[in-house]
Each structure stands twice: as C-alpha cells, then as structure tokens.
Design a protein around this motif. Structure first.
Motif, PDB file in Angstrom:
ATOM      1  N   GLU B  16     -40.154 -70.854  -4.908  1.00 50.26           N
ATOM      2  CA  GLU B  16     -38.758 -71.060  -4.773  1.00 50.26           C
ATOM      3  C   GLU B  16     -38.101 -69.705  -4.538  1.00 50.26           C
ATOM      4  O   GLU B  16     -38.572 -68.721  -4.766  1.00 50.26           O
ATOM      5  CB  GLU B  16     -38.381 -71.669  -6.005  1.00 50.26           C
ATOM      6  N   ILE B  17     -37.053 -70.073  -3.783  1.00 44.01           N
ATOM      7  CA  ILE B  17     -36.119 -69.010  -3.362  1.00 44.01           C
ATOM      8  C   ILE B  17     -34.603 -69.317  -3.908  1.00 44.01           C
ATOM      9  O   ILE B  17     -34.092 -70.551  -3.591  1.00 44.01           O
ATOM     10  CB  ILE B  17     -35.754 -68.800  -1.781  1.00 44.01           C
ATOM     11  N   THR B  18     -34.173 -68.483  -4.767  1.00 46.67           N
ATOM     12  CA  THR B  18     -32.837 -68.642  -5.226  1.00 46.67           C
ATOM     13  C   THR B  18     -31.892 -67.834  -4.824  1.00 46.67           C
ATOM     14  O   THR B  18     -32.003 -66.305  -5.197  1.00 46.67           O
ATOM     15  CB  THR B  18     -32.841 -68.809  -6.863  1.00 46.67           C
ATOM     16  N   ILE B  19     -30.638 -68.233  -4.430  1.00 46.87           N
ATOM     17  CA  ILE B  19     -29.554 -67.141  -4.035  1.00 46.87           C
ATOM     18  C   ILE B  19     -28.240 -67.631  -5.087  1.00 46.87           C
ATOM     19  O   ILE B  19     -27.808 -68.613  -4.914  1.00 46.87           O
ATOM     20  CB  ILE B  19     -29.134 -67.547  -2.521  1.00 46.87           C
ATOM     21  N   LYS B  20     -27.914 -66.577  -5.704  1.00 43.09           N
ATOM     22  CA  LYS B  20     -26.998 -66.715  -6.908  1.00 43.09           C
ATOM     23  C   LYS B  20     -25.843 -66.270  -6.403  1.00 43.09           C
ATOM     24  O   LYS B  20     -25.802 -65.119  -5.601  1.00 43.09           O
ATOM     25  CB  LYS B  20     -27.647 -66.022  -8.063  1.00 43.09           C
ATOM     26  N   GLY B  21     -24.764 -66.928  -6.639  1.00 41.51           N
ATOM     27  CA  GLY B  21     -23.315 -66.611  -6.471  1.00 41.51           C
ATOM     28  C   GLY B  21     -22.826 -66.557  -4.917  1.00 41.51           C
ATOM     29  O   GLY B  21     -22.402 -65.633  -4.679  1.00 41.51           O
ATOM     30  N   VAL B  47     -31.803 -77.604  -3.944  1.00 39.97           N
ATOM     31  CA  VAL B  47     -31.222 -77.800  -5.206  1.00 39.97           C
ATOM     32  C   VAL B  47     -29.510 -77.118  -5.301  1.00 39.97           C
ATOM     33  O   VAL B  47     -29.879 -75.755  -5.311  1.00 39.97           O
ATOM     34  CB  VAL B  47     -31.995 -77.604  -6.443  1.00 39.97           C
ATOM     35  N   GLN B  48     -28.628 -77.728  -5.536  1.00 40.54           N
ATOM     36  CA  GLN B  48     -27.293 -76.870  -5.742  1.00 40.54           C
ATOM     37  C   GLN B  48     -26.570 -77.438  -6.995  1.00 40.54           C
ATOM     38  O   GLN B  48     -26.729 -78.682  -6.803  1.00 40.54           O
ATOM     39  CB  GLN B  48     -26.651 -76.848  -4.525  1.00 40.54           C
ATOM     40  N   ASN B  49     -26.356 -76.719  -8.046  1.00 44.36           N
ATOM     41  CA  ASN B  49     -25.425 -77.617  -8.921  1.00 44.36           C
ATOM     42  C   ASN B  49     -24.121 -77.086  -8.994  1.00 44.36           C
ATOM     43  O   ASN B  49     -23.839 -76.398  -7.919  1.00 44.36           O
ATOM     44  CB  ASN B  49     -26.158 -76.909 -10.301  1.00 44.36           C
ATOM     45  N   ALA B  56     -21.416 -70.496  -6.592  1.00 46.29           N
ATOM     46  CA  ALA B  56     -22.403 -71.469  -6.791  1.00 46.29           C
ATOM     47  C   ALA B  56     -23.990 -70.976  -6.510  1.00 46.29           C
ATOM     48  O   ALA B  56     -23.920 -69.815  -5.819  1.00 46.29           O
ATOM     49  CB  ALA B  56     -22.395 -72.736  -6.045  1.00 46.29           C
ATOM     50  N   ASP B  57     -24.805 -71.492  -7.172  1.00 52.93           N
ATOM     51  CA  ASP B  57     -26.275 -70.977  -6.931  1.00 52.93           C
ATOM     52  C   ASP B  57     -26.912 -71.874  -6.046  1.00 52.93           C
ATOM     53  O   ASP B  57     -26.821 -72.874  -6.302  1.00 52.93           O
ATOM     54  CB  ASP B  57     -27.027 -70.735  -8.370  1.00 52.93           C
ATOM     55  N   PHE B  58     -27.859 -71.549  -5.154  1.00 49.24           N
ATOM     56  CA  PHE B  58     -28.444 -72.315  -4.074  1.00 49.24           C
ATOM     57  C   PHE B  58     -29.891 -72.065  -4.219  1.00 49.24           C
ATOM     58  O   PHE B  58     -30.468 -70.815  -4.127  1.00 49.24           O
ATOM     59  CB  PHE B  58     -27.936 -71.914  -2.837  1.00 49.24           C
ATOM     60  N   THR B  59     -30.952 -73.174  -4.429  1.00 49.31           N
ATOM     61  CA  THR B  59     -32.307 -72.923  -4.350  1.00 49.31           C
ATOM     62  C   THR B  59     -32.965 -73.737  -3.624  1.00 49.31           C
ATOM     63  O   THR B  59     -32.502 -74.826  -3.195  1.00 49.31           O
ATOM     64  CB  THR B  59     -32.868 -73.184  -5.918  1.00 49.31           C
ATOM     65  N   PHE B  60     -34.061 -73.262  -2.623  1.00 45.88           N
ATOM     66  CA  PHE B  60     -34.684 -74.187  -2.148  1.00 45.88           C
ATOM     67  C   PHE B  60     -36.176 -73.660  -2.235  1.00 45.88           C
ATOM     68  O   PHE B  60     -36.703 -72.613  -2.468  1.00 45.88           O
ATOM     69  CB  PHE B  60     -34.627 -74.293  -0.634  1.00 45.88           C
ATOM     70  N   THR B  61     -37.077 -74.831  -1.857  1.00 44.15           N
ATOM     71  CA  THR B  61     -38.567 -74.307  -2.317  1.00 44.15           C
ATOM     72  C   THR B  61     -39.377 -74.626  -0.792  1.00 44.15           C
ATOM     73  O   THR B  61     -39.095 -75.282   0.107  1.00 44.15           O
ATOM     74  CB  THR B  61     -39.239 -75.280  -3.067  1.00 44.15           C
ATOM     75  N   VAL B  62     -40.295 -73.793  -0.578  1.00 45.43           N
ATOM     76  CA  VAL B  62     -41.126 -73.815   0.691  1.00 45.43           C
ATOM     77  C   VAL B  62     -42.697 -73.577   0.299  1.00 45.43           C
ATOM     78  O   VAL B  62     -43.005 -73.126  -0.961  1.00 45.43           O
ATOM     79  CB  VAL B  62     -40.892 -72.357   1.473  1.00 45.43           C
ATOM     80  N   VAL B  86     -30.573 -62.356  -4.684  1.00 43.85           N
ATOM     81  CA  VAL B  86     -31.812 -63.304  -4.175  1.00 43.85           C
ATOM     82  C   VAL B  86     -33.119 -63.083  -5.081  1.00 43.85           C
ATOM     83  O   VAL B  86     -33.415 -61.809  -5.158  1.00 43.85           O
ATOM     84  CB  VAL B  86     -32.150 -63.070  -2.554  1.00 43.85           C
ATOM     85  N   SER B  87     -33.536 -64.276  -5.255  1.00 41.37           N
ATOM     86  CA  SER B  87     -34.995 -63.809  -6.006  1.00 41.37           C
ATOM     87  C   SER B  87     -35.874 -64.965  -5.771  1.00 41.37           C
ATOM     88  O   SER B  87     -35.502 -65.980  -5.046  1.00 41.37           O
ATOM     89  CB  SER B  87     -34.717 -63.963  -7.542  1.00 41.37           C
TER      90      SER B  87
END
Ligand SMILES: C[C@@H](O)[C@H](N)C(=O)O
Ligand SMILES: C[C@@H](O)[C@H](N)C(=O)O
Lengths: 158, 158
Positions: B16-21, B47-49, B56-62, B86-87
C-alpha cells in the motif's frame, strides 16, 4: 488497457456518517457497525483508510431517510467507544464506472478523476472493487458528473 | 438478512502507498493516479475517506513487485502536488467476503469485523462494493483471518 467500461451507475438519496479519530485496534469497527446492523439499518459503502498515530477515520453511507436513526444509534453507543468527532452529510451521491478488465485501474481511474476535475467536481470519497470505481460527490454535481463520464467513456453511442 | 456469503477471497503480495494531507480539491486525485497509469503500474484498491480542514488522505495498493516503481513515480511528481507525507507498507494482504444480498452490509460487516477482532486481527483499511466487503490486514494475519472467516460464515461444509 483491455478494459471496457460498460456503464455508469449512480445511487441518489445517500447520506454519509464519518467518525473521526477512533482507536485503530481490533474490535473497534465491530463496535461501530454491530449496533447499526442490530438496528436493521442498511449500509451501502464502508470506507476506512490507513490510520496515523494509532487513530483512524471510519465512514459509512446509509439511505437518506435512515440518517437520523443511524445517528441516534451512534450517539447511544458513545459510551462504549472513544472518538474525536462524528459528522454527517445528507446530500451526497455515489457515482460509479463499471467494467471488466479494470486491472488497469490506474489508467481508467486517472481518466475518471481527470474528467471530474475538468468539470470542477470534487471527490469526497473513493472506493473500488475489481469491476467498479466508485466516488462520493455532492448531490449538486450528480447530473454534470454522470453526463461528463458518459462522454469521457463514450457510452452515449447506443 | 437474506444475504448469502458464497466465499472468502484474498490477494497476497500486495503493498500500500498512502499519501497524507493532499488538497481536497478537484484535480488532485487525477494528479496522483494519472502518472501511475502512464507508467503502466497496475493498481488494485483505491481508498479515500472524507477529508478535514481542506485536506484528505489517499491510498492505493499495488502488487508488491511494483512498489519501488510506484514510489519513484510519486517522488518524481512531488513538484506538481503538495502533501504532508508519503508512506508505504509492503507486507499487506486483502481479504474479502463475497456474497449476494449484501444490502444488509451492516449486519454482515459487523459479523466479519467481530470475527477478526476475536482473533486479534487489526483492520488497516476497509472498502466495499454491492457484493463484497474487503479489508486490508497485515500479511502475518492472513491464515488466521481466512480460517476464522470460513468458520464464522460456515463455508467449511462442502
Ligand atoms: C478502526 C478499526 O477498523 C480497527 N482497526 C479495527 O480493527 O476494528
Ligand atoms: C483528494 C481528491 O480526491 C480531491 N478531492 C479530488 O477531487 O481530486
């Protein structure tokens, strides 16, 4: 890309409930949705993203006419769980593009998001499955989003 | 509830890659996924809530073997977008329960989440569609989660 978009689907009359800052530990999601299920409230989307500092945000959508009821259930269960805030929005809609071969999600999703951006539609939430990319947007943007996506994915030609 | 769970599905080898803010305004989701699509990197979940304070925080999986590549693309595009962090996490898996009549999502989801809680499995992300409830969990919990869910939804009896 090999993907074929077969249609655009949308769900009107939705409302979202967002609980921010719940503990990111086993059991919390069950504490939130258990009572909602017990109250026989139908839930459409459930979205939670990766948390930070041990906390996470949890959102679910219900049909607009059950929003009040769902908020009462959350309020009643306040004692069994800790959170920073609960909020709801009652004029949202879900718009989805549906198709097979979406493995190339990024390319398709990129086109969908770019199309919405061109039409100044802000994306509130995103959720995907193997055959669908769904976004939650403000109700006021429903017509323009559906029309623009039909054009983008050339679904107008019958 | 009228729902019948037909099976448990899982996808191993995910990252998963999560980009916050990120800015919660039109065009941002396209800026993130456009370059990923252009690099022909396959994306599974997005996924974005709901955001707060305009972010907002944005995550996608690869798939795990494309994580490095995807992170390079994000790094390269740093200039065109602002974000807090980014994590990534490379040892996650997706577990889903699949079935029809999931309109009673809350009841079914409640059971799924309670089952995972009983087995001390923490839920990192949640995403649903009309026929599926998917959770992202740590890889170390894959076997126990799949086994426990099979028992919970009585899928063992052939
Ligand atoms: C936030 C919530 O999903 C929590 N991580 C759980 O497992 O229940
Ligand atoms: C965060 C991102 O989804 C933004 N709201 C957009 O519409 O692109």
């Amino acid at each position: 890309e090999g993907a074929t978009i077969s249609g655009i689907a949308f769900t009107k009359d939705e409302a979202e409930i967002t609980i921010k800052g719940v503990k990111d530990q086993p059991g919390v999601a069950a504490k939130i949705l258990g009572p909602i299920g017990d109250a026989k409230i139908e839930v459409d989307m459930i979205v939670q993203n990766v948390g930070s500092n041990g906390l996470a945000d949890f959102t679910f959508t219900v049909s607009r006419n059950t929003l009040k009821n769902a908020m009462k259930v959350i309020e009643k269960n306040k004692k069994i769980m800790s959170y920073e805030s609960v909020s709801s929005k009652n004029n949202i809609v879900k718009v989805s593009i549906v198709g097979v071969g979406m493995r190339s999600h990024a390319g398709i999703a990129g086109r969908m998001f770019k199309c919405l951006a061109k039409n100044k539609v802000n994306i509130r939430m995103i959720s995907t499955s193997e055959i669908k990319i769904s976004v939650v947007i403000d109700q006021k943007n429903l017509e323009i989003a559906v029309q623009a996506l039909h054009n983008e994915f050339k679904l107008n030609k019958k």
